[in-house]
Design a protein around this motif. Structure first.
Motif, PDB file in Angstrom:
ATOM      1  N   ILE A 209       0.769  -1.201  -0.034  1.00 33.49           N
ATOM      2  CA  ILE A 209       0.088  -0.110   0.004  1.00 33.49           C
ATOM      3  C   ILE A 209       0.938   1.292   0.024  1.00 33.49           C
ATOM      4  O   ILE A 209       0.595   2.160  -0.811  1.00 33.49           O
ATOM      5  CB  ILE A 209      -0.945   0.163   1.134  1.00 33.49           C
ATOM      6  N   LEU A 210       1.921   1.124   0.756  1.00 29.46           N
ATOM      7  CA  LEU A 210       2.699   2.535   0.831  1.00 29.46           C
ATOM      8  C   LEU A 210       3.699   2.537  -0.363  1.00 29.46           C
ATOM      9  O   LEU A 210       3.523   3.860  -0.780  1.00 29.46           O
ATOM     10  CB  LEU A 210       3.494   2.522   2.277  1.00 29.46           C
ATOM     11  N   PRO A 211       4.347   1.811  -0.809  1.00 32.13           N
ATOM     12  CA  PRO A 211       4.851   1.915  -2.218  1.00 32.13           C
ATOM     13  C   PRO A 211       3.958   2.448  -3.273  1.00 32.13           C
ATOM     14  O   PRO A 211       4.242   3.235  -4.430  1.00 32.13           O
ATOM     15  CB  PRO A 211       5.546   0.819  -2.469  1.00 32.13           C
ATOM     16  N   ASP A 212       2.643   1.689  -3.433  1.00 33.77           N
ATOM     17  CA  ASP A 212       1.444   2.396  -4.362  1.00 33.77           C
ATOM     18  C   ASP A 212       1.235   3.868  -3.969  1.00 33.77           C
ATOM     19  O   ASP A 212       1.083   4.500  -4.777  1.00 33.77           O
ATOM     20  CB  ASP A 212       0.320   1.513  -4.150  1.00 33.77           C
ATOM     21  N   ARG A 213       1.255   4.358  -2.818  1.00 36.28           N
ATOM     22  CA  ARG A 213       0.864   5.539  -2.465  1.00 36.28           C
ATOM     23  C   ARG A 213       2.131   6.520  -2.890  1.00 36.28           C
ATOM     24  O   ARG A 213       1.874   7.494  -3.534  1.00 36.28           O
ATOM     25  CB  ARG A 213       0.940   5.968  -0.977  1.00 36.28           C
ATOM     26  N   VAL A 214       3.345   6.049  -2.837  1.00 37.28           N
ATOM     27  CA  VAL A 214       4.607   6.827  -3.263  1.00 37.28           C
ATOM     28  C   VAL A 214       4.205   7.144  -4.911  1.00 37.28           C
ATOM     29  O   VAL A 214       4.530   8.087  -5.314  1.00 37.28           O
ATOM     30  CB  VAL A 214       5.923   6.053  -3.269  1.00 37.28           C
ATOM     31  N   ARG A 215       4.009   6.075  -5.778  1.00 38.85           N
ATOM     32  CA  ARG A 215       3.719   6.142  -7.127  1.00 38.85           C
ATOM     33  C   ARG A 215       2.643   7.226  -7.438  1.00 38.85           C
ATOM     34  O   ARG A 215       2.827   7.909  -8.195  1.00 38.85           O
ATOM     35  CB  ARG A 215       3.684   4.677  -7.565  1.00 38.85           C
ATOM     36  N   ARG A 216       1.459   6.875  -6.506  1.00 37.16           N
ATOM     37  CA  ARG A 216       0.367   7.749  -6.986  1.00 37.16           C
ATOM     38  C   ARG A 216       0.846   9.126  -6.695  1.00 37.16           C
ATOM     39  O   ARG A 216       0.233  10.214  -7.502  1.00 37.16           O
ATOM     40  CB  ARG A 216      -0.761   7.318  -6.253  1.00 37.16           C
TER      41      ARG A 216
END
Length: 317
Positions: A209-216
């Motif tokens: 979830i957190l790496p996805d948030r970084v990308r978003r």
């Protein structure tokens, strides 16, 4: 009769992202395949099954009485410093007769820095193949973020080590939760420093979830700043270097070469703004999938396992 080597227990943070949790479980299975001479098991502190208690029970069910626990974490934050040692102390009470040593977190380590550089090269391609082109690239290394300043400082250390000798214009630092600067603020800082080509590099082992948030957040910021070239790199992933590093940490723990960093630990040193944490006992972290008893056995007061008041860090039991 030859005494068998201690088993290997991998302790993970946990994630609500099933792909990230499966990446961890797959990594543990691969370690077991690579090292058939060792019983290998892994579990999570929170959020994902299996809980660490189940992994310990699996080893005990195989007849294991000695093991070395390695935290599959990049920095020494609350989980590595407190939750895992407290959970292991609880498991020692649940399974009389077992003993264990506790290893140290993974980073920053030269082999992981090499993987991070590879992730950057994947984004840059031939566009930074010369020293002059690389000198035009600013990297934003994004860590998880913690309420522990020592853990956040370790991300800054990784950033500095990544910058040294590699020829990037700079390597700045940001965090995706709990600490400043956040990703947009980190990107703003890069621009104020003159960056026109930025690669955002997540300092994470696996997807989640957190790496996805970084990308978003990177994508949203880039859309609002079309004049800046922004790329997103992948997480470290289950690379051979990571597999080898876990075994290096295992061997350290077995040999007793732990080298735990206590110089700036908030549980030992009164750092500004964190004075209330000095001497706090560490308690086991509740995992929703752990069916064992939760009767406060992990308070550490009588066992000396990780009571930061004395701060012995005596992780061998």
């Amino acid at each position: 009769m030859t005494t068998p080597p201690p088993a290997l227990l991998i302790a993970g943070h946990g994630t609500r992202d099933e792909a990230g949790a499966e990446a961890f479980r797959s990594f543990v299975r691969e370690l077991g395949r690579r090292h058939p001479e060792l019983p290998v098991a892994g579990g999570f502190i929170e959020l994902s099954p299996p809980p660490l208690a189940e992994a310990v029970g699996e080893l005990v069910g195989q007849g294991v009485r000695r093991f070395a626990a390695v935290p599959l974490m990049l920095v020494s934050a609350g989980h590595a410093k407190g939750d895992i040692p407290a959970a292991l102390a609880r498991e020692k009470e649940r399974h009389p007769g077992i003993s264990y040593t506790y290893g140290r977190p993974l980073g920053p380590h030269p082999s992981l820095l090499a993987v991070l550089e590879r992730r950057l090269d994947e984004v840059l391609g031939d566009g930074a193949s010369t020293p002059e082109e690389r000198a035009e690239v600013t990297v934003l290394l994004v860590g998880r973020g913690s309420t522990d300043p020592d853990a956040n400082a370790e991300v800054h250390k990784a950033a500095r080590l990544l910058w040294e000798g590699r020829g990037y214009a700079g390597v700045e630092t940001a965090f995706v939760s709990l600490a400043a600067p956040d990703v947009p603020s980190g990107l703003d800082r890069c621009v104020r420093l003159g960056a026109r080509r930025i690669v955002v590099l997540p300092y994470f082992l696996f997807t989640g979830i957190l790496p996805d948030r970084v990308r978003r957040q990177t994508r949203d910021w880039a859309a609002a700043h079309p004049e800046v070239e922004v790329g997103s790199a992948e997480v470290i992933g289950p690379e051979p270097e990571l597999l080898d590093l876990v075994m290096e940490r295992y061997r350290e723990a077995v040999a007793g070469d732990l080298r735990m960093n206590c110089d700036s630990c908030v549980y030992r040193i009164a750092l500004p703004g964190f004075e209330d944490k000095v001497g706090l006992p560490q308690q086991p972290h509740f995992h929703p999938d752990d069916d064992g008893h939760h009767d406060g056995h992990g308070h550490q007061d009588g066992h000396g396992h990780h009571h930061h008041g004395g701060h012995t860090h005596s992780h061998a039991h």
